[in-house]
Write an enzyme that holds these catalytic residues in place. Sequence first.
Site, PDB file in Angstrom:
ATOM      1  N   LYS A 171      32.426  43.418  35.682  1.00  0.00           N
ATOM      2  CA  LYS A 171      33.473  44.367  36.117  1.00  0.00           C
ATOM      3  C   LYS A 171      33.984  45.306  36.678  1.00  0.00           C
ATOM      4  CE  LYS A 171      36.596  41.711  38.997  1.00  0.00           C
ATOM      5  NZ  LYS A 171      36.016  43.285  40.219  1.00  0.00           N
ATOM      6  N   ASN A 216      48.887  54.174  42.903  1.00  0.00           N
ATOM      7  CA  ASN A 216      48.946  53.279  43.421  1.00  0.00           C
ATOM      8  C   ASN A 216      49.298  52.340  41.784  1.00  0.00           C
ATOM      9  OD1 ASN A 216      47.922  49.955  42.013  1.00  0.00           O
ATOM     10  ND2 ASN A 216      47.682  50.301  44.404  1.00  0.00           N
ATOM     11  N   THR A 226      48.236  46.088  38.781  1.00  0.00           N
ATOM     12  CA  THR A 226      48.115  47.174  37.596  1.00  0.00           C
ATOM     13  C   THR A 226      49.691  47.682  36.646  1.00  0.00           C
ATOM     14  OG1 THR A 226      45.850  47.859  38.045  1.00  0.00           O
ATOM     15  CG2 THR A 226      46.855  48.764  36.719  1.00  0.00           C
ATOM     16  N   LYS A 266      31.313  50.038  35.329  1.00  0.00           N
ATOM     17  CA  LYS A 266      32.133  51.005  35.865  1.00  0.00           C
ATOM     18  C   LYS A 266      30.779  51.742  36.848  1.00  0.00           C
ATOM     19  CE  LYS A 266      36.651  52.417  36.107  1.00  0.00           C
ATOM     20  NZ  LYS A 266      37.805  51.583  35.546  1.00  0.00           N
ATOM     21  N   LYS A 306      38.702  45.317  27.563  1.00  0.00           N
ATOM     22  CA  LYS A 306      40.244  45.452  28.401  1.00  0.00           C
ATOM     23  C   LYS A 306      39.346  43.618  28.362  1.00  0.00           C
ATOM     24  CE  LYS A 306      40.725  48.045  30.810  1.00  0.00           C
ATOM     25  NZ  LYS A 306      41.063  49.207  32.569  1.00  0.00           N
TER      26      LYS A 306
HETATM   27  N1  GLU Z   1      40.006  49.994  38.722  1.00  0.00           N
HETATM   28  C1  GLU Z   1      40.101  48.602  37.511  1.00  0.00           C
HETATM   29  C2  GLU Z   1      40.467  49.052  36.126  1.00  0.00           C
HETATM   30  O1  GLU Z   1      40.127  50.144  35.338  1.00  0.00           O
HETATM   31  C3  GLU Z   1      41.073  47.565  37.654  1.00  0.00           C
HETATM   32  C4  GLU Z   1      38.800  47.069  37.900  1.00  0.00           C
HETATM   33  C5  GLU Z   1      39.024  45.739  38.381  1.00  0.00           C
HETATM   34  O2  GLU Z   1      40.052  45.154  38.763  1.00  0.00           O
HETATM   35  O3  GLU Z   1      37.696  45.546  38.534  1.00  0.00           O
HETATM   36  O4  GLU Z   1      40.784  48.052  35.787  1.00  0.00           O
END
Ligand code: GLU
Length: 422
Positions: free
Chosen positions: A72, A225, A195, A108, A96
């Site tokens: 993810k 954002n 976030t 990523k 995370k």
């Molecule tokens: N890009 C966000 C992060 O760095 C969210 C990633 C997601 O929702 O999968 O946590």
Amino acid sequence: MLFEDTFKKFLEIKELFKSLVKDRKKVEELFKILEKPQREIKVYLPLKRENGEIEIFEGYRIQHNNFLGPYKGGIRYFPQVDEDEIRTLAFLMTIKCALVDLPLGGAKGGIKVDPKNLSEKELESLSREYVRKIYDFIGPDKDIPAPDVNTNSKIIDFMIDEYLEISKSINVKLKAAFTGKSIENNGSEGREEATGKGGEIILERFVEKVNLKKPLTVAIQGFGNVGYNLAKFLYQKSYKIVALSDSKGGIYSREGFNPELVMECKKEKGMISGCYCIGSVCDLSFGEDISNKDLLELDVDILIPSALENVINTENAENIKAKIILEMANNPLTEEADEILNKKGVIIIPDILANSGGVTVSYFEMLQNLNNEKWSKEKVFEELENYLSKAFNEIWQLKEKLNISLRKASFIMALKRIYEKY
Ligand code: GLU
């Protein structure tokens, strides 16, 4: 060298972690495994520009680890994207997700491009080409991409559309192949603000724990954002937002800005400079312009880097005057800066905890898609609060018990979950 740098921070907990678990050999093995991603995909994306010329863009999807569930993580569009950066961010996603106890792994993606130089049509074509190239490796039970720097629900909508077209399926559960979709396209209420909301929840828990009295002064770098939504939520909770900035520069006022009005002004003027909005009025006599560099060095209670990585480094770490740093960007401190600030007694609330609200609501979006449900924003934020408060309390207890930093406690918490699954 970004990955090595970040992994070095992680390696610091190895001996301590070994003393906490039974199987020390297993710990050695796990560190070796986590030091390499499981898969790195590099793609070349031809794009026919509106002038008729073909241009080739580089893209990546790096899948770091899936012991806890499907990979993810977001996809960023940025001119300086490279393997090392994406690998680092994929690793942080593994940590995370484990930290917040989501049944997900870490990945990523990114395209080396400045989206501001593309027309709407070009942006759509490039996003669709990227999905065609990584299609075989993604899906609700394999890898679920989402937005990140310079990507949003509009881009994710192009991507899910391309994904569904290729899969030729009408199964609505496949919508869970991407999160961060628009609400009309089976996205989740609250995902856009998630976030920022998560940052507010974590900071509030911290402020309660150490009994800090408001109003607390806050400087936020980054008005995208994440930075904008967090500023909005903190303003509502009576924090004093004395400085804000975007990539072009910042603004300062001792009175504290109203971020929603600043945003309206920025939209009108195209820049944040001169948007000195306090209460319900904007006036040029209310504030002053400052540089991004000066913003980071302001004497405030809480400094919140919400833009890009490595903005606090050996060059400015000694000059930081804030007492608390809430890391809303991923990896905003270099390893050396982290050490300098820890020595100075600055409390650092690490990225993997502070900005985990986004991926947590992404997980809720997946659940809604898979179970054919639609949650209200209230329910989304209530669940978010449950997940993040639980994570915060666990980390806080561990930090107190072992007398270590919040970052180390977060790494240990996350690793414990991965270790148990390994
Ligand atoms: N890009 C966000 C992060 O760095 C969210 C990633 C997601 O929702 O999968 O946590």
